[in-house]
Design a protein around this motif. Structure first.
Motif, PDB file in Angstrom:
ATOM      1  N   LEU A  15      42.050  85.152  64.161  1.00  0.00           N
ATOM      2  CA  LEU A  15      41.199  84.055  64.605  1.00  0.00           C
ATOM      3  C   LEU A  15      39.770  84.309  64.135  1.00  0.00           C
ATOM      4  CD1 LEU A  15      40.927  81.455  66.408  1.00  0.00           C
ATOM      5  CD2 LEU A  15      40.200  82.998  68.249  1.00  0.00           C
ATOM      6  N   VAL A  16      39.194  83.336  63.443  1.00  0.00           N
ATOM      7  CA  VAL A  16      37.777  83.385  63.067  1.00  0.00           C
ATOM      8  C   VAL A  16      37.017  82.479  64.032  1.00  0.00           C
ATOM      9  CG1 VAL A  16      36.065  82.836  61.302  1.00  0.00           C
ATOM     10  CG2 VAL A  16      38.240  83.890  60.650  1.00  0.00           C
ATOM     11  N   TRP A  17      36.103  83.071  64.789  1.00  0.00           N
ATOM     12  CA  TRP A  17      35.341  82.354  65.810  1.00  0.00           C
ATOM     13  C   TRP A  17      33.960  82.027  65.240  1.00  0.00           C
ATOM     14  CZ3 TRP A  17      33.728  85.002  71.079  1.00  0.00           C
ATOM     15  CH2 TRP A  17      33.055  84.062  71.881  1.00  0.00           C
ATOM     16  N   PRO A  39      47.529  85.301  58.223  1.00  0.00           N
ATOM     17  CA  PRO A  39      47.227  83.864  58.265  1.00  0.00           C
ATOM     18  C   PRO A  39      46.139  83.608  59.304  1.00  0.00           C
ATOM     19  CG  PRO A  39      49.358  84.325  59.270  1.00  0.00           C
ATOM     20  CD  PRO A  39      48.909  85.598  58.638  1.00  0.00           C
ATOM     21  N   ILE A  40      45.241  82.696  58.998  1.00  0.00           N
ATOM     22  CA  ILE A  40      44.018  82.544  59.783  1.00  0.00           C
ATOM     23  C   ILE A  40      43.938  81.191  60.458  1.00  0.00           C
ATOM     24  CG2 ILE A  40      41.475  82.497  59.637  1.00  0.00           C
ATOM     25  CD1 ILE A  40      41.778  84.281  57.119  1.00  0.00           C
ATOM     26  N   ILE A  41      43.429  81.213  61.684  1.00  0.00           N
ATOM     27  CA  ILE A  41      43.018  80.019  62.415  1.00  0.00           C
ATOM     28  C   ILE A  41      41.541  80.204  62.729  1.00  0.00           C
ATOM     29  CG2 ILE A  41      43.344  78.649  64.520  1.00  0.00           C
ATOM     30  CD1 ILE A  41      46.193  79.864  64.662  1.00  0.00           C
ATOM     31  N   ALA A  42      40.761  79.121  62.673  1.00  0.00           N
ATOM     32  CA  ALA A  42      39.345  79.186  63.022  1.00  0.00           C
ATOM     33  C   ALA A  42      39.077  78.325  64.248  1.00  0.00           C
ATOM     34  CB  ALA A  42      38.484  78.719  61.849  1.00  0.00           C
ATOM     35  N   VAL A  43      38.031  78.695  64.998  1.00  0.00           N
ATOM     36  CA  VAL A  43      37.683  77.924  66.187  1.00  0.00           C
ATOM     37  C   VAL A  43      36.170  77.846  66.335  1.00  0.00           C
ATOM     38  CG1 VAL A  43      37.697  79.916  67.778  1.00  0.00           C
ATOM     39  CG2 VAL A  43      38.119  77.601  68.677  1.00  0.00           C
ATOM     40  N   TYR A  44      35.694  76.714  66.824  1.00  0.00           N
ATOM     41  CA  TYR A  44      34.308  76.569  67.266  1.00  0.00           C
ATOM     42  C   TYR A  44      34.355  76.099  68.714  1.00  0.00           C
ATOM     43  CZ  TYR A  44      29.462  75.148  67.747  1.00  0.00           C
ATOM     44  OH  TYR A  44      28.162  75.034  68.179  1.00  0.00           O
ATOM     45  N   ILE A  45      33.598  76.763  69.572  1.00  0.00           N
ATOM     46  CA  ILE A  45      33.607  76.437  71.002  1.00  0.00           C
ATOM     47  C   ILE A  45      32.261  75.844  71.395  1.00  0.00           C
ATOM     48  CG2 ILE A  45      33.925  77.313  73.338  1.00  0.00           C
ATOM     49  CD1 ILE A  45      35.515  79.657  72.124  1.00  0.00           C
ATOM     50  N   VAL A 109      40.582  89.042  66.351  1.00  0.00           N
ATOM     51  CA  VAL A 109      39.516  88.045  66.407  1.00  0.00           C
ATOM     52  C   VAL A 109      38.335  88.545  65.589  1.00  0.00           C
ATOM     53  CG1 VAL A 109      37.897  86.798  67.902  1.00  0.00           C
ATOM     54  CG2 VAL A 109      40.253  87.245  68.686  1.00  0.00           C
ATOM     55  N   TYR A 110      37.853  87.683  64.698  1.00  0.00           N
ATOM     56  CA  TYR A 110      36.711  88.002  63.839  1.00  0.00           C
ATOM     57  C   TYR A 110      35.556  87.047  64.144  1.00  0.00           C
ATOM     58  CZ  TYR A 110      40.015  90.700  61.000  1.00  0.00           C
ATOM     59  OH  TYR A 110      40.951  91.614  60.574  1.00  0.00           O
ATOM     60  N   CYS A 111      34.347  87.581  64.253  1.00  0.00           N
ATOM     61  CA  CYS A 111      33.173  86.741  64.477  1.00  0.00           C
ATOM     62  C   CYS A 111      31.948  87.426  63.903  1.00  0.00           C
ATOM     63  CB  CYS A 111      32.984  86.444  65.969  1.00  0.00           C
ATOM     64  SG  CYS A 111      32.657  87.919  66.955  1.00  0.00           S
ATOM     65  N   ASN A 112      30.843  86.696  63.883  1.00  0.00           N
ATOM     66  CA  ASN A 112      29.570  87.240  63.440  1.00  0.00           C
ATOM     67  C   ASN A 112      28.634  87.379  64.634  1.00  0.00           C
ATOM     68  OD1 ASN A 112      30.093  87.476  60.596  1.00  0.00           O
ATOM     69  ND2 ASN A 112      29.974  85.244  60.473  1.00  0.00           N
ATOM     70  N   ARG A 113      27.973  88.494  64.704  1.00  0.00           N
ATOM     71  CA  ARG A 113      27.165  88.876  65.865  1.00  0.00           C
ATOM     72  C   ARG A 113      25.967  87.942  66.074  1.00  0.00           C
ATOM     73  NH1 ARG A 113      27.158  93.801  64.567  1.00  0.00           N
ATOM     74  NH2 ARG A 113      28.821  94.438  65.967  1.00  0.00           N
ATOM     75  N   GLN A 114      25.674  87.693  67.348  1.00  0.00           N
ATOM     76  CA  GLN A 114      24.449  87.006  67.738  1.00  0.00           C
ATOM     77  C   GLN A 114      23.627  87.957  68.599  1.00  0.00           C
ATOM     78  OE1 GLN A 114      26.585  83.295  69.210  1.00  0.00           O
ATOM     79  NE2 GLN A 114      24.991  82.325  67.991  1.00  0.00           N
ATOM     80  N   TYR A 115      22.292  87.764  68.619  1.00  0.00           N
ATOM     81  CA  TYR A 115      21.419  88.816  69.130  1.00  0.00           C
ATOM     82  C   TYR A 115      20.744  88.512  70.462  1.00  0.00           C
ATOM     83  CZ  TYR A 115      22.198  90.011  64.270  1.00  0.00           C
ATOM     84  OH  TYR A 115      22.799  90.275  63.068  1.00  0.00           O
ATOM     85  N   GLY A 116      20.880  87.300  70.972  1.00  0.00           N
ATOM     86  CA  GLY A 116      20.325  86.989  72.282  1.00  0.00           C
ATOM     87  C   GLY A 116      21.095  87.698  73.390  1.00  0.00           C
ATOM     88  N   TRP A 117      20.439  87.932  74.518  1.00  0.00           N
ATOM     89  CA  TRP A 117      21.059  88.687  75.607  1.00  0.00           C
ATOM     90  C   TRP A 117      22.288  87.967  76.149  1.00  0.00           C
ATOM     91  CZ3 TRP A 117      22.062  88.343  80.901  1.00  0.00           C
ATOM     92  CH2 TRP A 117      22.357  89.557  81.537  1.00  0.00           C
TER      93      TRP A 117
END
Length: 498
Positions: A15-17, A39-45, A109-117
């Protein structure tokens, strides 16, 4: 967990988030998922209540919504279904991700980091829940060219001042290859998710519109070709002259790429790769080198994001300079309203605020002028301005917005002390000398002669103009602001010694 999996050890789907990385090209999380061979599925929440809590502008949400439809087709073209879901806030993410894992046999699950608390807390909760179910979690640094924590002093501390940070940043940048990774450099995903694309995805996973009060973002195209063309055209035709033109709002001299960087439709790596290819001299430290000055603006973005990652106070409405918590801000709701509506009686301030209200964007020089006016000429708490900008800006992004406001308010990391106060009239005379920008946004001043356009109340014909008198006396407020900061620092120093 960051160790890359062996292909034989994980089965099922990946899963790519997606979050603030709405692109297929040069997306670290996507490229790592592709490299896994799964095989990949992507999601935006979507998280409308969280957006309201973070004061995200309706224009930015409209831009995200429009961009997601482009990204959805791009993912479809490489056999990856993109699910668009909605939860109230970040706390809903854990259940949504776990449900997807169960429904589609997702094991990584794969994602890219965000930096806010808040974002960090959300990711820790999701990671913990996944690990409890023996799922894999891979979170990459992608929002910055150089990851937070990689540019530090000899004492392994985050830099507090920009120029030495930039010098260290450039040294590291030149030592490594930080080129974008295109999909042509990776394995094209297999069609193993074709059954999902064929109709097995739940209808609830195809959200078309968000439950949020949106404003039109049509001034900003979202198709890939136009975004890349805007980047290329800037590098080829404007970057060389950026230093000479960037401070004049009547000139179209800036890149206007910030909305795309904010939502991740464009990466900082892509920006610098295009700049380097067109103007290789951009890495030469020279304040008269337009390409270097624009590169420095990208590095400012890195600086503020690295600071946000290193100091959770910046996510929590707290100043970087602790003594400024003692500043006695004035509370004048009429003045705040006048500032928000572009009715302060200072033409360049008002023109800038009207540009913001109408377009959701503001020229960078004007961001500094309007922020200085609120915090120094009005002695108003910088957090009121920070919030208002986030509610209006199509390119609103916590690190840069907070960093800019704290810079203007002399509460942040800055070599310049609190007695830097912009004079809104002399700034106007210098950067809009003929009043072209002013007249564009304040048509009621059209008849005012050039000589008086920066201070129209001094014109003998001002009585016939439907425009307010200045709401403050700059000279008096400058002295009051300096004294207020001085007292706050003295009080803080005395408290520390006691």
């Amino acid at each position: 967990m960051n160790t890359e999996p062996q292909l034989s050890t994980i089965t099922g789907h990946a899963l790519v988030w997606l979050r603030a990385d709405l692109r297929v090209t040069d997306n670290t999380a996507l490229n790592r998922a592709i490299a896994s061979g799964l095989p990949i599925i992507a999601v935006y929440i979507a998280t409308p209540m969280q957006w309201y809590q973070h004061y995200v502008s309706g224009r930015q949400i409209d831009l995200i919504e429009r961009r997601l439809q482009v990204v959805k087709q791009q993912f479809n073209d490489i056999n990856i279904p993109l699910l668009i879901l909605e939860g109230d806030d970040f706390s809903a993410a854990t259940d949504i991700i776990l449900n997807l894992c169960q429904q589609y046999q997702i094991n990584a699950v794969y994602c890219n980091r965000q930096y806010g608390w808040n974002e960090k807390q959300r990711d820790r909760a999701v990671e913990h829940a996944l690990l409890m179910q023996n799922k894999q979690w891979y979170c990459s640094d992608d929002f910055c060219v150089l990851p937070p924590g990689s540019v530090v002093t000899k004492q392994q501390q985050m830099y507090k001042v920009f120029t030495p940070y930039r010098n260290a940043w450039l040294t590291q940048f030149l030592m490594h290859n930080y080129q974008p990774v295109t999909n042509s450099d990776t394995v094209t995903p297999s069609a193993q998710c074709a059954d999902l694309l064929a109709g097995n995805i739940d209808a609830n996973c195809n959200l078309q519109t968000f439950n949020y009060l949106k404003q039109d973002s049509v001034l900003w195209p979202v198709d890939e070709g136009t975004i890349q063309q805007r980047l290329q055209m800037f590098c080829e035709t404007k970057a060389e002259y950026y230093q000479q033109q960037r401070d004049f709002p009547a000139i179209d001299g800036t890149s206007c790429l910030s909305p795309y960087l904010a939502i991740g439709a464009l990466s900082a790596r892509q920006c610098l790769a295009s700049l380097l290819q067109t103007l290789p001299q951009c890495v030469e430290i020279n304040k008269d080198n337009g390409a270097f000055v624009w590169l420095s603006e990208v590095v400012w973005r890195e600086f503020y994001n690295h600071l946000l990652d290193s100091d959770e106070r910046l996510s929590k409405n707290q100043p970087f300079q602790l003594y400024t918590d003692n500043v006695q801000w004035l509370e004048n709701s009429d003045h705040v309203h006048a500032w928000q509506q572009g009715q302060t009686g200072f033409p360049l301030v008002d023109a800038a605020m009207r540009q913001l209200a109408t377009t959701g964007w503001m020229h960078n020089r004007l961001r500094m002028i309007t922020a200085s006016f609120l915090t120094k000429d009005m002695l108003c708490d910088w957090r009121i301005g920070e919030q208002w900008f986030m509610q209006q800006l199509i390119d609103g992004e916590l690190a840069s917005n907070n960093g800019g406001w704290q810079w203007a308010a002399s509460t942040g990391t800055d070599a310049q002390p609190y007695f830097r106060v912009f004079n809104p009239t002399t700034q106007s005379e210098r950067f809009d000398p003929k009043g072209e920008f002013i007249r564009q946004w304040i048509p009621e001043l059209e008849s005012v002669p050039d000589k008086y356009i920066h201070a129209p109340s001094l014109w003998s014909g001002f009585g016939s103009v439907n425009y307010p008198l200045p709401i403050v006396d700059h000279k008096q407020m400058r002295l009051l602001a300096i004294e207020s900061y001085k007292q706050a620092k003295t009080e803080y120093d005395n408290q520390r010694e006691a």
